[in-house]
Design a protein around this motif. Structure first.
Motif, PDB file in Angstrom:
ATOM      1  N   PRO A 254       0.804  -1.227   0.000  1.00 13.27           N
ATOM      2  CA  PRO A 254       0.000   0.000   0.000  1.00 13.27           C
ATOM      3  C   PRO A 254       0.834   1.274   0.000  1.00 13.27           C
ATOM      4  CG  PRO A 254      -0.918  -1.601   1.526  1.00 13.27           C
ATOM      5  CD  PRO A 254       0.400  -2.150   1.075  1.00 13.27           C
ATOM      6  N   LYS A 255       1.941   1.274   0.734  1.00 12.17           N
ATOM      7  CA  LYS A 255       2.793   2.471   0.767  1.00 12.17           C
ATOM      8  C   LYS A 255       3.396   2.742  -0.603  1.00 12.17           C
ATOM      9  CE  LYS A 255       6.824   4.483   3.065  1.00 12.17           C
ATOM     10  NZ  LYS A 255       7.901   4.266   4.085  1.00 12.17           N
ATOM     11  N   VAL A 256       3.836   1.686  -1.285  1.00 13.94           N
ATOM     12  CA  VAL A 256       4.400   1.856  -2.624  1.00 13.94           C
ATOM     13  C   VAL A 256       3.331   2.351  -3.590  1.00 13.94           C
ATOM     14  CG1 VAL A 256       5.334   0.591  -4.608  1.00 13.94           C
ATOM     15  CG2 VAL A 256       6.273   0.205  -2.329  1.00 13.94           C
ATOM     16  N   LEU A 257       2.143   1.793  -3.506  1.00 13.32           N
ATOM     17  CA  LEU A 257       1.058   2.222  -4.387  1.00 13.32           C
ATOM     18  C   LEU A 257       0.703   3.684  -4.140  1.00 13.32           C
ATOM     19  CD1 LEU A 257      -1.184  -0.960  -4.192  1.00 13.32           C
ATOM     20  CD2 LEU A 257      -0.085  -0.088  -6.258  1.00 13.32           C
ATOM     21  N   ARG A 258       0.678   4.104  -2.867  1.00 12.88           N
ATOM     22  CA  ARG A 258       0.368   5.504  -2.568  1.00 12.88           C
ATOM     23  C   ARG A 258       1.450   6.427  -3.127  1.00 12.88           C
ATOM     24  NH1 ARG A 258      -2.290   9.040   1.067  1.00 12.88           N
ATOM     25  NH2 ARG A 258      -1.893  11.066   0.098  1.00 12.88           N
ATOM     26  N   GLY A 259       2.713   6.043  -2.938  1.00  8.40           N
ATOM     27  CA  GLY A 259       3.799   6.856  -3.475  1.00  8.40           C
ATOM     28  C   GLY A 259       3.750   6.940  -4.992  1.00  8.40           C
ATOM     29  N   ALA A 260       3.472   5.804  -5.649  1.00 10.46           N
ATOM     30  CA  ALA A 260       3.377   5.791  -7.108  1.00 10.46           C
ATOM     31  C   ALA A 260       2.197   6.622  -7.587  1.00 10.46           C
ATOM     32  CB  ALA A 260       3.246   4.355  -7.604  1.00 10.46           C
ATOM     33  N   ALA A 261       1.102   6.591  -6.817  1.00  9.51           N
ATOM     34  CA  ALA A 261      -0.074   7.387  -7.174  1.00  9.51           C
ATOM     35  C   ALA A 261       0.252   8.878  -7.138  1.00  9.51           C
ATOM     36  CB  ALA A 261      -1.234   7.068  -6.244  1.00  9.51           C
ATOM     37  N   ASP A 262       0.993   9.304  -6.104  1.00 16.33           N
ATOM     38  CA  ASP A 262       1.374  10.720  -6.012  1.00 16.33           C
ATOM     39  C   ASP A 262       2.275  11.120  -7.174  1.00 16.33           C
ATOM     40  OD1 ASP A 262      -0.093  10.958  -3.698  1.00 16.33           O
ATOM     41  OD2 ASP A 262       1.623  10.737  -2.352  1.00 16.33           O
ATOM     42  N   LEU A 263       3.214  10.235  -7.528  1.00 15.06           N
ATOM     43  CA  LEU A 263       4.114  10.532  -8.641  1.00 15.06           C
ATOM     44  C   LEU A 263       3.340  10.612  -9.957  1.00 15.06           C
ATOM     45  CD1 LEU A 263       7.108   8.202  -7.714  1.00 15.06           C
ATOM     46  CD2 LEU A 263       7.096  10.703  -7.671  1.00 15.06           C
ATOM     47  N   ALA A 264       2.413   9.692 -10.155  1.00 15.85           N
ATOM     48  CA  ALA A 264       1.622   9.691 -11.387  1.00 15.85           C
ATOM     49  C   ALA A 264       0.756  10.941 -11.469  1.00 15.85           C
ATOM     50  CB  ALA A 264       0.752   8.437 -11.458  1.00 15.85           C
ATOM     51  N   LEU A 265       0.185  11.325 -10.339  1.00 14.28           N
ATOM     52  CA  LEU A 265      -0.651  12.526 -10.331  1.00 14.28           C
ATOM     53  C   LEU A 265       0.193  13.768 -10.605  1.00 14.28           C
ATOM     54  CD1 LEU A 265      -3.627  13.279  -9.878  1.00 14.28           C
ATOM     55  CD2 LEU A 265      -3.059  13.762  -7.498  1.00 14.28           C
ATOM     56  N   GLY A 266       1.407  13.790 -10.062  1.00 16.37           N
ATOM     57  CA  GLY A 266       2.300  14.912 -10.323  1.00 16.37           C
ATOM     58  C   GLY A 266       2.681  15.019 -11.783  1.00 16.37           C
ATOM     59  N   ALA A 267       2.684  13.874 -12.481  1.00 15.14           N
ATOM     60  CA  ALA A 267       2.968  13.871 -13.921  1.00 15.14           C
ATOM     61  C   ALA A 267       1.694  14.002 -14.745  1.00 15.14           C
ATOM     62  CB  ALA A 267       3.705  12.580 -14.295  1.00 15.14           C
ATOM     63  N   ASP A 268       0.573  14.281 -14.078  1.00 15.54           N
ATOM     64  CA  ASP A 268      -0.727  14.472 -14.719  1.00 15.54           C
ATOM     65  C   ASP A 268      -1.268  13.189 -15.350  1.00 15.54           C
ATOM     66  OD1 ASP A 268      -2.795  16.304 -14.973  1.00 15.54           O
ATOM     67  OD2 ASP A 268      -2.306  16.776 -17.052  1.00 15.54           O
ATOM     68  N   ASN A 269      -0.821  12.028 -14.858  1.00 20.03           N
ATOM     69  CA  ASN A 269      -1.389  10.748 -15.282  1.00 20.03           C
ATOM     70  C   ASN A 269      -2.462  10.351 -14.264  1.00 20.03           C
ATOM     71  OD1 ASN A 269       0.308  10.296 -17.587  1.00 20.03           O
ATOM     72  ND2 ASN A 269       1.978   9.850 -16.156  1.00 20.03           N
ATOM     73  N   VAL A 270      -3.610  11.010 -14.384  1.00 20.62           N
ATOM     74  CA  VAL A 270      -4.642  10.907 -13.353  1.00 20.62           C
ATOM     75  C   VAL A 270      -5.205   9.492 -13.269  1.00 20.62           C
ATOM     76  CG1 VAL A 270      -6.863  11.784 -12.569  1.00 20.62           C
ATOM     77  CG2 VAL A 270      -5.204  13.341 -13.614  1.00 20.62           C
ATOM     78  N   ARG A 271      -5.509   8.899 -14.384  1.00 16.16           N
ATOM     79  CA  ARG A 271      -6.143   7.573 -14.352  1.00 16.16           C
ATOM     80  C   ARG A 271      -5.176   6.517 -13.801  1.00 16.16           C
ATOM     81  NH1 ARG A 271     -10.941   8.271 -16.449  1.00 16.16           N
ATOM     82  NH2 ARG A 271     -11.268   9.884 -18.041  1.00 16.16           N
ATOM     83  N   GLU A 272      -3.908   6.648 -14.129  1.00 14.74           N
ATOM     84  CA  GLU A 272      -2.919   5.739 -13.543  1.00 14.74           C
ATOM     85  C   GLU A 272      -2.887   5.899 -12.031  1.00 14.74           C
ATOM     86  OE1 GLU A 272       1.940   5.170 -13.370  1.00 14.74           O
ATOM     87  OE2 GLU A 272       1.057   6.358 -14.998  1.00 14.74           O
TER      88      GLU A 272
END
Length: 407
Positions: A254-272
């Motif tokens: 879960p921690k890795v998924l949350r971190g990856a989600a923040d990175l994806a959102l920062g790159a504007d990959n919202v659906r990812e």
């Protein structure tokens, strides 16, 4: 067998055995018996096999090469050979860049070249940029299916690992020995499927993975995620394998998924980002963790469509008034409530409850932003907050009212 010998008295015979390396004991015994009886007959036996084909292949080879024989190694087509094949298909020479593209995608394997031609023919009568579809995928699976189960396992591990594929990593994920991996990679390179430790065409990797049973696909992705996590790979690369496995069994997941989600959102990959958050949220039972993930999912959904955030943020409405959220997450929910047109006094009460002299600068900023939006929507007096370091009372000043901000 007697019939074959009788026929050879009338005319020469050619007996072709494809995939000879897959012969079982009974078939091999029959073949050896035939070879012993035809030494002075007009019979040619042609055995087609892989030189390296796992556990069974070497046993067959050792038995066959003891008999009088001639070995012929079949090399793949060269760039010129692929150009000539395409030229015969088109009835005229094709541009060099076209034939080179076919060679890069197939390594010169004629079966793969013909499969690409079949798929590409749907988009025009003459060869153009190769298009990989059903015929190519079937040819890829036929190449793997004619070898050994180890080749399929190792091919799947290479497909899952992608840029992280190496002899060591593939062995760890597939469960095969490094020697078997090296031999298999050599075979798959000679067959035109691989170039070093990468599939020549993305559709080949997709075909291998789509043909795996669901449980095997989940396991191999989970093992790859574990390996990459231990190696310190980027969070988004680890999270991508967890997402492909569609399960999170590791405590660090879960921690890795949350971190990856923040990175994806920062790159504007919202659906990812939303995909990672949904997976992280699925089996979480800790209430605090669920609150944080729901708020993050709501923020991501808001970027696409504010109405789409309702499914996540509406679940947090009570948590705001119960004081169960931190300032950032509470601010997210309160902005949603304002957007929904809920009672401004209730929002003001929640803002006041969040205010605290011990709040961090970041928390105070989040609270101030929500109060600004509240006044933007409703134009009501500000909520008094604890004095800031400069002695101010923390309220939204008059110059921040909407009329001033409009410029």
């Amino acid at each position: 067998m007697a019939t074959l010998i009788e026929l050879s008295a009338e005319r020469p015979l050619v007996i072709a055995v494809d995939d000879a390396h897959l012969m079982d004991d009974d078939s091999l015994a029959a073949m050896l018996s035939l070879l012993h009886r035809i030494r002075k007959r007009r019979i040619l036996v042609l055995c087609v096999s892989w030189e390296q084909s796992g556990v069974r292949g070497p046993v067959v080879h050792r038995q066959l090469i003891r008999q009088p024989h001639e070995r012929v190694r079949i090399a793949p087509l060269t760039e010129d050979g692929v150009a000539a094949l395409l030229g015969r298909h088109a009835g005229r020479p094709v541009p060099r860049e076209t034939s080179d593209a076919y060679h890069r995608a197939t390594g010169g394997n004629p079966m793969l070249v013909h499969a690409l031609l079949d798929d590409s023919a749907r988009f025009g009568s003459e060869p153009g940029e190769p298009v990989a579809s059903s015929a190519y995928r079937q040819a890829v699976l036929a190449c793997l299916g004619s070898t050994s189960p180890a080749h399929t396992r190792i091919g799947a591990a290479i497909a899952v690992l992608g840029d992280f594929a190496s002899a060591r990593n593939v062995a760890l994920v597939s469960g095969d020995s490094p020697t078997t991996v090296l031999e298999t990679v050599s075979v798959l390179n000679s067959s035109g499927l691989l170039s070093d430790y990468a599939f020549r065409h993305p559709a080949a990797a997709e075909a291998v993975l789509s043909d795996l049973p669901e449980n095997d696909l989940a396991r191999i992705n989970t093992d790859a995620a574990q390996l990459l996590y231990q190696a310190g790979a980027p969070e988004r690369d680890v999270a991508a394998r967890l997402l492909a496995a569609d399960e999170v069994v590791q405590p660090w997941g879960p921690k890795v998924l949350r971190g990856a989600a923040d990175l994806a959102l920062g790159a504007d990959n919202v659906r990812e980002s939303m995909s990672y958050l949904r997976l992280a949220l699925r089996d979480r039972t800790d209430e605090h963790d669920r609150h944080r993930l729901l708020a993050a999912l709501g923020r991501a959904a808001w970027r696409v469509n504010p109405a789409a955030a309702e499914a996540s943020l509406a679940q947090l409405r009570r948590a705001v008034f119960d004081g169960c959220l931190d300032a950032d997450d509470a601010a997210t929910v309160l902005r949603y409530m304002l957007w929904q047109g809920e009672d401004a006094d209730q929002v003001a009460t929640a803002i006041g409850a969040l205010s605290s002299p011990a709040a961090s600068d970041r928390d105070n900023q989040s609270i101030a932003e929500v109060e600004f939006f509240r006044r933007w929507f409703y134009g009501v007096p500000g909520v008094h907050r604890p004095a800031g370091p400069d002695g101010s009372d923390g309220t939204v000043p008059d110059h921040c009212r909407p009329r001033a901000a409009a410029r």
